[in-house]
Design a protein around this motif. Structure first.
Motif, PDB file in Angstrom:
ATOM      1  N   MET A 132      15.161  -9.486   8.213  1.00  0.00           N
ATOM      2  CA  MET A 132      14.826  -8.151   7.728  1.00  0.00           C
ATOM      3  C   MET A 132      13.340  -8.070   7.415  1.00  0.00           C
ATOM      4  O   MET A 132      12.797  -8.915   6.716  1.00  0.00           O
ATOM      5  N   SER A 133      12.689  -7.058   7.970  1.00  0.00           N
ATOM      6  CA  SER A 133      11.274  -6.847   7.694  1.00  0.00           C
ATOM      7  C   SER A 133      11.109  -6.183   6.331  1.00  0.00           C
ATOM      8  O   SER A 133      11.761  -5.185   6.034  1.00  0.00           O
ATOM      9  N   VAL A 134      10.243  -6.739   5.501  1.00  0.00           N
ATOM     10  CA  VAL A 134      10.046  -6.243   4.144  1.00  0.00           C
ATOM     11  C   VAL A 134       9.180  -4.987   4.144  1.00  0.00           C
ATOM     12  O   VAL A 134       8.167  -4.917   4.849  1.00  0.00           O
ATOM     13  N   LYS A 135       9.601  -4.005   3.354  1.00  0.00           N
ATOM     14  CA  LYS A 135       8.820  -2.775   3.189  1.00  0.00           C
ATOM     15  C   LYS A 135       8.927  -2.331   1.738  1.00  0.00           C
ATOM     16  O   LYS A 135      10.033  -2.130   1.220  1.00  0.00           O
ATOM     17  N   VAL A 136       7.794  -2.205   1.079  1.00  0.00           N
ATOM     18  CA  VAL A 136       7.769  -1.846  -0.338  1.00  0.00           C
ATOM     19  C   VAL A 136       6.861  -0.639  -0.531  1.00  0.00           C
ATOM     20  O   VAL A 136       6.120  -0.252   0.370  1.00  0.00           O
ATOM     21  N   ARG A 137       6.922  -0.061  -1.736  1.00  0.00           N
ATOM     22  CA  ARG A 137       6.086   1.116  -1.987  1.00  0.00           C
ATOM     23  C   ARG A 137       5.558   1.117  -3.423  1.00  0.00           C
ATOM     24  O   ARG A 137       6.173   0.591  -4.342  1.00  0.00           O
ATOM     25  N   PHE A 138       4.382   1.727  -3.562  1.00  0.00           N
ATOM     26  CA  PHE A 138       3.797   2.028  -4.866  1.00  0.00           C
ATOM     27  C   PHE A 138       3.778   3.544  -4.953  1.00  0.00           C
ATOM     28  O   PHE A 138       3.301   4.215  -4.041  1.00  0.00           O
ATOM     29  N   ALA A 139       4.314   4.085  -6.068  1.00  0.00           N
ATOM     30  CA  ALA A 139       4.553   5.529  -6.127  1.00  0.00           C
ATOM     31  C   ALA A 139       3.939   6.159  -7.376  1.00  0.00           C
ATOM     32  O   ALA A 139       4.653   6.564  -8.295  1.00  0.00           O
ATOM     33  N   PRO A 140       2.619   6.282  -7.429  1.00  0.00           N
ATOM     34  CA  PRO A 140       1.980   6.896  -8.598  1.00  0.00           C
ATOM     35  C   PRO A 140       2.055   8.415  -8.546  1.00  0.00           C
ATOM     36  O   PRO A 140       2.150   9.023  -7.477  1.00  0.00           O
ATOM     37  N   SER A 141       1.997   9.038  -9.714  1.00  0.00           N
ATOM     38  CA  SER A 141       1.900  10.492  -9.815  1.00  0.00           C
ATOM     39  C   SER A 141       0.443  10.870 -10.019  1.00  0.00           C
ATOM     40  O   SER A 141      -0.205  10.320 -10.918  1.00  0.00           O
ATOM     41  N   PRO A 142      -0.097  11.793  -9.248  1.00  0.00           N
ATOM     42  CA  PRO A 142      -1.509  12.170  -9.387  1.00  0.00           C
ATOM     43  C   PRO A 142      -1.719  13.162 -10.522  1.00  0.00           C
ATOM     44  O   PRO A 142      -2.300  14.231 -10.342  1.00  0.00           O
ATOM     45  N   THR A 143      -1.231  12.775 -11.695  1.00  0.00           N
ATOM     46  CA  THR A 143      -1.378  13.622 -12.884  1.00  0.00           C
ATOM     47  C   THR A 143      -2.299  12.970 -13.909  1.00  0.00           C
ATOM     48  O   THR A 143      -2.413  13.438 -15.031  1.00  0.00           O
TER      49      THR A 143
END
Length: 448
Positions: free
Chosen positions: A1-12
């Motif tokens: 399985m190919s790894v895929k991650v995310r960073f999810a900041p709010s632009p507030t």
């Protein structure tokens, strides 16, 4: 399985060390596994989100070296959230509720008074079409809750180990507000499914949401569609207190522009906080990626110590080559060469401190002469050629023998004449950088 991650900041607002720690763990994990790091901008709050904050987040990530492979904005994806909403309604997972906040608050208070947990009682599931029509006629708009299974949800957390939550002990989560806007959970799940996110790495403040989110994943994507989860303990100050009141001063922008921290000092600290590894300066992200090991992460809150970051910052500067900093020195107005850098770097905590040294080297310095006779004797005893660290010692010994002065009475007048200050850099390091003619001019009381 190919790894895929995310960073999810709010632009507030500005991202701070707590955000960066999570971004860093995602980035390091992706690089270690040869995977993909995604920047997901959580800007569904259209009133509070700004382009300026979004641009600053991107700039901060690039400065830190945490480049992303893919990027998208949630504000461009409302059609996907609408489709998910309709699917959940059609499958019976999403149901409308008409209680006001005051009514819900009274229910919770009554439950507590009866010694019961304040869990939503699902009264809205018993509403008839006539009941709903009556509420609508009164002007009420529904908020929408996700119907949990009431069962035990288990997962193997990559940081916390085997974990579980009984969904009977928590309220059915609200996914859509009365005004039709989405809370964080539904868009997040939809995007993770659509983007093929394999691992969600985040702070432990999200642990309590995990069971509900796993069930929403399965309601939309089928059994086993939930990504693997890893929850990191939160950061606290060196005194063990929450960082919340101080977090504004710990934004990446402030650490970079106001505090003068090096990117790798910040990252070296955040990568090792709360782990069993020693906190040591690393010159590059590749080293941190190769050392990443979730099994070394403690379950206790990680203590963030600003002084520790300063120590790492100084260590990195002390080992930095001139070629690595020459352009930045020039940007500070410093025209010194490699000899200047090698002389001053052991004395720096921040790169910008080098500007103070350069001002004393380049001048002009307005000398402070309180005893002209003493300064004249010092000038007469000055060795030929530019001073060195060795000849500085011989010069001050000769002055001492000539005048009988020692200690502060010997050195302070020299410092005042040559730097115009009562304190500052070590003179045996500074003076070899200053031409002999300049030294003589300053001893004579002339600005040079």
């Amino acid at each position: 399985m190919s790894v895929k991650v995310r960073f999810a900041p709010s632009p507030t607002g500005l991202i701070h060390v707590g955000n960066v720690r999570i971004a860093l763990m995602n980035w390091l994990f992706a690089r270690r596994e040869g995977g993909v790091f995604v920047l997901r901008v959580d800007d569904t709050d259209l009133e509070r989100s700004t382009k300026a904050f979004e641009d600053q987040i991107v700039d901060d990530l690039h400065w830190l070296g945490l480049g992303f492979d893919e990027r998208f904005n949630q504000s461009d994806r409302f059609d996907l959230y609408e489709a998910a909403r309709e699917k959940l309604i059609a499958s019976g997972f999403l149901y409308p509720c008409y209680e006001t906040e005051d009514e819900l608050d009274r229910k919770r208070k009554l439950q507590r008074a009866q010694g019961k947990p304040p869990v939503y009682d699902r009264a809205a599931l018993n509403l008839t079409d006539a009941d709903k029509a009556k509420f609508e006629a009164e002007g009420r708009k529904p908020h929408w809750r996700f119907k949990l299974s009431g069962g035990r949800i288990e997962w193997n957390d990559l940081v916390r180990g085997p974990s579980h939550i009984d969904t009977s002990s928590v309220s059915d989560p609200i996914l859509i507000r009365e005004d039709g806007s989405y809370l964080y959970t539904l868009p997040s799940v939809v995007d993770d499914l659509d983007a093929g996110i394999t691992h969600v790495i985040r702070g432990e403040d999200h642990v309590t949401n995990s069971a509900a989110q796993i069930e929403i994943f399965e309601a939309l994507g089928g059994k086993g569609s939930s990504p693997a989860l890893a929850h990191f303990p939160l950061l606290v100050g060196s005194d063990g207190e929450k960082l919340s009141k101080r977090i504004g001063g710990l934004s990446v922008k402030a650490l970079r522009e106001e505090e003068g921290m090096e990117a790798m000092a910040i990252l070296s600290l955040l990568a090792k906080l709360g782990t069993s590894d020693p906190i040591e300066a690393r010159a590059d992200l590749a080293s941190l990626a190769s050392e990443l090991d979730f099994s070394k992460v403690s379950r206790t809150p990680a203590r963030f110590d600003f002084a520790e970051m300063e120590r790492l910052n100084a260590k990195l500067l002390h080992e930095a080559e001139f070629a690595d900093v020459s352009a930045r020195l020039q940007a500070l107005g410093i025209k010194g060469d490699e000899a200047f850098w090698l002389a001053v770097r052991p004395n720096l905590t921040r790169l910008k401190d080098a500007a103070d040294w350069w001002r004393l080297v380049e001048g002009p310095v307005t000398p402070v002469i309180e005893d002209a006779d003493y300064a004249a004797k010092a000038a007469a005893l000055l060795p030929e050629g530019n001073l060195t660290r060795e000849s500085w010692g011989a010069w001050t010994s000769a002055i001492k023998a000539e005048t009988g002065r020692k200690g502060r009475d010997l050195f302070l007048p020299l410092r005042q004449a040559l730097t115009g200050q009562n304190h500052g850099p070590e003179m045996d390091v500074l003076l070899p950088l200053i031409p002999r003619e300049t030294v003589l001019s300053r001893l004579a009381g002339k600005a040079a």
